[in-house]
Motif scaffolding. Sequence first.
Motif, PDB file in Angstrom:
ATOM      1  N   ALA A 110       0.832  -1.203   0.000  1.00 57.24           N
ATOM      2  CA  ALA A 110       0.000   0.000   0.000  1.00 57.24           C
ATOM      3  C   ALA A 110       0.868   1.255   0.000  1.00 57.24           C
ATOM      4  N   CYS A 111       1.928   1.239   0.790  1.00 55.20           N
ATOM      5  CA  CYS A 111       2.845   2.384   0.817  1.00 55.20           C
ATOM      6  C   CYS A 111       3.477   2.602  -0.558  1.00 55.20           C
ATOM      7  N   VAL A 112       3.882   1.513  -1.171  1.00 58.19           N
ATOM      8  CA  VAL A 112       4.505   1.607  -2.497  1.00 58.19           C
ATOM      9  C   VAL A 112       3.503   2.122  -3.520  1.00 58.19           C
ATOM     10  N   ALA A 113       2.244   1.683  -3.419  1.00 58.65           N
ATOM     11  CA  ALA A 113       1.218   2.109  -4.375  1.00 58.65           C
ATOM     12  C   ALA A 113       1.004   3.618  -4.328  1.00 58.65           C
ATOM     13  N   ILE A 114       1.035   4.180  -3.132  1.00 57.63           N
ATOM     14  CA  ILE A 114       0.853   5.634  -3.018  1.00 57.63           C
ATOM     15  C   ILE A 114       2.027   6.373  -3.652  1.00 57.63           C
ATOM     16  N   VAL A 115       3.238   5.922  -3.361  1.00 58.69           N
ATOM     17  CA  VAL A 115       4.420   6.587  -3.927  1.00 58.69           C
ATOM     18  C   VAL A 115       4.423   6.466  -5.449  1.00 58.69           C
ATOM     19  N   GLU A 116       4.052   5.308  -5.958  1.00 62.00           N
ATOM     20  CA  GLU A 116       4.071   5.102  -7.408  1.00 62.00           C
ATOM     21  C   GLU A 116       2.962   5.866  -8.125  1.00 62.00           C
ATOM     22  N   SER A 117       1.972   6.348  -7.381  1.00 60.48           N
ATOM     23  CA  SER A 117       0.922   7.158  -8.004  1.00 60.48           C
ATOM     24  C   SER A 117       1.376   8.596  -8.235  1.00 60.48           C
ATOM     25  N   MET A 118       2.520   8.963  -7.674  1.00 56.90           N
ATOM     26  CA  MET A 118       3.057  10.305  -7.886  1.00 56.90           C
ATOM     27  C   MET A 118       3.544  10.469  -9.319  1.00 56.90           C
ATOM     28  N   LEU A 119       3.567  11.715  -9.752  1.00 62.09           N
ATOM     29  CA  LEU A 119       4.158  12.011 -11.058  1.00 62.09           C
ATOM     30  C   LEU A 119       5.663  11.800 -10.986  1.00 62.09           C
ATOM     31  N   THR A 120       6.234  11.355 -12.079  1.00 58.19           N
ATOM     32  CA  THR A 120       7.682  11.171 -12.123  1.00 58.19           C
ATOM     33  C   THR A 120       8.377  12.524 -12.237  1.00 58.19           C
ATOM     34  N   TYR A 121       9.659  12.504 -12.011  1.00 58.30           N
ATOM     35  CA  TYR A 121      10.438  13.745 -12.096  1.00 58.30           C
ATOM     36  C   TYR A 121      10.297  14.374 -13.483  1.00 58.30           C
ATOM     37  N   ASN A 122      10.392  13.557 -14.517  1.00 60.48           N
ATOM     38  CA  ASN A 122      10.294  14.081 -15.884  1.00 60.48           C
ATOM     39  C   ASN A 122       8.918  14.667 -16.147  1.00 60.48           C
ATOM     40  N   ASP A 123       7.872  14.036 -15.610  1.00 60.82           N
ATOM     41  CA  ASP A 123       6.524  14.575 -15.792  1.00 60.82           C
ATOM     42  C   ASP A 123       6.366  15.908 -15.072  1.00 60.82           C
ATOM     43  N   LEU A 124       7.010  16.044 -13.924  1.00 56.97           N
ATOM     44  CA  LEU A 124       6.875  17.269 -13.144  1.00 56.97           C
ATOM     45  C   LEU A 124       7.487  18.472 -13.851  1.00 56.97           C
ATOM     46  N   ILE A 125       8.588  18.273 -14.517  1.00 55.36           N
ATOM     47  CA  ILE A 125       9.291  19.413 -15.123  1.00 55.36           C
ATOM     48  C   ILE A 125       8.930  19.604 -16.586  1.00 55.36           C
ATOM     49  N   SER A 126       8.088  18.702 -17.139  1.00 55.94           N
ATOM     50  CA  SER A 126       7.726  18.791 -18.550  1.00 55.94           C
ATOM     51  C   SER A 126       6.352  19.418 -18.699  1.00 55.94           C
ATOM     52  N   TYR A 127       6.147  20.058 -19.820  1.00 57.51           N
ATOM     53  CA  TYR A 127       4.872  20.699 -20.114  1.00 57.51           C
ATOM     54  C   TYR A 127       3.813  19.650 -20.422  1.00 57.51           C
ATOM     55  N   GLN A 128       2.647  19.788 -19.773  1.00 53.51           N
ATOM     56  CA  GLN A 128       1.570  18.825 -19.999  1.00 53.51           C
ATOM     57  C   GLN A 128       0.255  19.534 -20.283  1.00 53.51           C
ATOM     58  N   GLY A 129       0.339  20.709 -20.884  1.00 55.19           N
ATOM     59  CA  GLY A 129      -0.861  21.476 -21.182  1.00 55.19           C
ATOM     60  C   GLY A 129      -1.525  21.037 -22.464  1.00 55.19           C
ATOM     61  N   PRO A 130      -2.601  21.745 -22.862  1.00 59.76           N
ATOM     62  CA  PRO A 130      -3.311  21.401 -24.091  1.00 59.76           C
ATOM     63  C   PRO A 130      -2.439  21.602 -25.315  1.00 59.76           C
ATOM     64  N   SER A 131      -2.744  20.877 -26.361  1.00 62.51           N
ATOM     65  CA  SER A 131      -1.908  20.873 -27.559  1.00 62.51           C
ATOM     66  C   SER A 131      -1.861  22.223 -28.249  1.00 62.51           C
ATOM     67  N   GLY A 132      -2.885  23.043 -28.030  1.00 59.73           N
ATOM     68  CA  GLY A 132      -2.917  24.331 -28.717  1.00 59.73           C
ATOM     69  C   GLY A 132      -2.093  25.402 -28.047  1.00 59.73           C
ATOM     70  N   SER A 133      -1.533  25.124 -26.882  1.00 65.12           N
ATOM     71  CA  SER A 133      -0.746  26.122 -26.156  1.00 65.12           C
ATOM     72  C   SER A 133       0.734  25.843 -26.343  1.00 65.12           C
ATOM     73  N   THR A 134       1.532  26.816 -25.982  1.00 59.58           N
ATOM     74  CA  THR A 134       2.981  26.668 -26.136  1.00 59.58           C
ATOM     75  C   THR A 134       3.603  26.221 -24.840  1.00 59.58           C
ATOM     76  N   ALA A 135       4.620  25.391 -24.971  1.00 59.91           N
ATOM     77  CA  ALA A 135       5.287  24.858 -23.779  1.00 59.91           C
ATOM     78  C   ALA A 135       6.480  25.701 -23.360  1.00 59.91           C
ATOM     79  N   VAL A 136       6.794  26.752 -24.147  1.00 62.29           N
ATOM     80  CA  VAL A 136       7.999  27.522 -23.876  1.00 62.29           C
ATOM     81  C   VAL A 136       7.902  28.222 -22.528  1.00 62.29           C
ATOM     82  N   GLU A 137       6.710  28.700 -22.159  1.00 60.79           N
ATOM     83  CA  GLU A 137       6.540  29.490 -20.956  1.00 60.79           C
ATOM     84  C   GLU A 137       6.357  28.644 -19.698  1.00 60.79           C
ATOM     85  N   TYR A 138       6.358  27.335 -19.843  1.00 61.74           N
ATOM     86  CA  TYR A 138       6.046  26.493 -18.687  1.00 61.74           C
ATOM     87  C   TYR A 138       7.182  26.497 -17.673  1.00 61.74           C
ATOM     88  N   MET A 139       6.802  26.741 -16.411  1.00 60.36           N
ATOM     89  CA  MET A 139       7.738  26.654 -15.294  1.00 60.36           C
ATOM     90  C   MET A 139       7.076  25.793 -14.224  1.00 60.36           C
TER      91      MET A 139
END
Length: 818
Positions: free
Chosen positions: A531-560
């Motif tokens: 159960a502990c592992v399941a909660i941790v694994e439900s977190m976003l990965t490091y790459n997902d956290l720093i990558s742009y995940q907005g709608p396709s029509g927007s630009t990712a350049v401004e993402y912080m």
Amino acid sequence: MGQRRNERTNLWSNKLTFFLEEWLRNAVVSNAEKRDLVNASSSAQVIIRAWAELREALSHQNFDARHLDALKILVSSHVSLHVADPQARILLMILSSGNLSLPQESYPLFIRLLYIWARKSRATSQLFDLAVDVVSRLLYQRFPSENAFVLLSDGVLLLGSLSFHTHLSDKSKRLCFECLSKFLQEKCTFSDELGANALAGIGYALSSSSMSSYFTTILDILLRVWGEGATIYQGLLLLHLVEWVLSTSFSSQESYKIDAVREFMANVKPTHSSYALVMVAAGMLRAVNRSGSIRYADIKNVGEEYIEIFATELLAKVTDFHYMVNEPKSSILLQYLALALARSGLIKYRPPILLSLTFSLLAEVFPLKRIYEKLLCSPTADWAATLYEVRDHVNSLIFKEAGSITGVLCNQYASADEDNKNVVENHIWAFCQKIYWWHHQAKLMLRGSGNELNNEIEKIAESAFLMVVVFASGVTKHRLDARLNQKNQSEISVRILISLSCLEYFRHIRLSAYMDTIRAVIPKVQEYESACVAIVESMLTYNDLISYQGPSGSTAVEYMWSYDEVQTARIVFYLRVIPTFIDKLPTSIFKKALAPTMFLYMGHPNPKVARYSHSLFVAFISSAKDSLEDERVLLKDQLSFPYVKISLENYPNITPFEGLASGVSAIVRHLPAGSPTIFYCINEVAEKARHLCQSLIHDDNFCNKWDGESDPSKKLCDLLLRLLSLTDIQVFPSLLKVLAQLVSELPQPCQNILLNQLYQQIAESDDVIRKPTLVSWLQSLSYLCSQVSHRKRDELTRETASSDGVNIMSLSNVNARL
């Protein structure tokens, strides 16, 4: 409850002053929105003059604009206005006069004044009979006309109120019922305001009817004509109308009316509107529940059975959320059902009701799927129409009833079987995750020009969060008990935590139900490593956290990533929860899934967020050793080096001192004695303190800042002093050395501050091992500092030397006190 019922009975029994249409309007809206009757402040002289104008119109057989204004003045004063019998006779004579040409807009005004008279008057049967005759002929002549809907609704209201009087003859009553039956069958679409008037007239007639045939006829027509065109507001008007009619029947013991309503609901005709039937059934339940009597249990059963049938038929059309395209009528039906259940009171558990209510909440009360899809599918579209739609929903009746509807859902869930509980939970937990992804993208897209729309959407999402908290609290009460095995309880707890993490962004107030739910599920999670592992694994990965995940029509350049508030709120939830079961978490999982995120958020510009990352680090360093002792100790050692480096590099601009102090203290206390990491940590803290002091040493106020202990360099020096009691014996000499070097390089006033702090700390210490060494060390440090002062004194002027002598005496005082 008994007192409230008595008050209601007294209100209804006062038939001469009770205005049913106003009671219906106030019953529909919440208490906060109940309205008082609006009354213009016309003086008595103005009202007398208005009646005089109408008498003049009758006597001269001429009706012009002055007389129309007189009617408007009288109607505007309707709350305090009393229409006497002679005045009512004037109105009736004007209406029946064949020589007067009345404008169309005057008829509803005449009808309204006669209605006031009918509700407040104790006239004889003759005048009431005349009124019925005049009004019925007028309605037959003038319908349809330009003001047909207004005239018809007010005419129905007046005829119904006239039939309500005991002085009315049977002949006139029959005429009222026949007129009502005819006019009800006209194809009219009333506004909400006019609908309240028309339904009030029907209510008067149903409540007054002493002839069962007319009662059933009017009720049958009502169920046939109240169809798909009715709004939610009008549906609730019908619900409360049935409540009123049945409640008056309960009070007067009119059993034939009660039996007639029960018979209608038990034998539904194909011609009856399902929109009307579900509200009638809810009105039956509400009247029975509020009566507090068990005599009407059979009526309640009939109402519950119809609602179950209604819900079953509805479920066949809404097996998923695509019904909004395939079956648009189902949307309004789901809203009707949800509001009917919210207003009806206690109802027995029935599976179709539970499942359809779940769809109502997730799709109609909180229509976030529709809203987000419009935004995300057309990110460059004009948002004005969407903003109007969202605002309209926020002000809607069904959204304001979200709390009541959630309460009904939880009551049904509490009695449900395990399979249906699982179905409902799956829908709601999935809904939480969808909200996170939808709003995460929408907020990024709406940033700037779409802030107004985003704020309105968040009002709905915040209410959805409250619903989830209440539901999750109910799940913990009914699922986390002995009836369910420990493993399943653990799995349910994991899903609750993940769902709450998805909605953490919308938590703006402290909720006891929220905290109680967290406290209830955490122990269940702690019991199983999986159960502990399941909660941790439900977190976003490091790459997902720093990558742009907005709608396709927007630009990712401004993402912080650090400005992504929705994502940050969810990560903060994990950073707060994971330390509670860190001992159960495998070392490999922490290294792979948590460590990168922890270090990333140590650099978050919000000090509160960064502090949670430091707390997670402290929890890991302080955690117990598992079976793979070497692996965990090695990872602690490995993580401490980058921790110290990152924390000190960002201090004081980003790294909060409280987080840094707790992390450094944890390293010193919990790493193996004599660990090179501890030496490295102490040296780096001292070096950072030295660097900060050197950068500010030429500031005239530098030493003054130290008095308040708010200076970053002073805080680091205090941290080093605190470590004197924490370090192991192997590291202790090194700490004394770096601390002595740091103190000796400080300006004289700053040295005195630290030396006095050291004196107090050592004097209060009861550490028999360290104290002798510290006393000797402090004496030597004091001497060293004084020698530095002597050398400086010889280089200064006599005036400056005199000032230094005072400081040397202060240092000597430290030795003497020791």
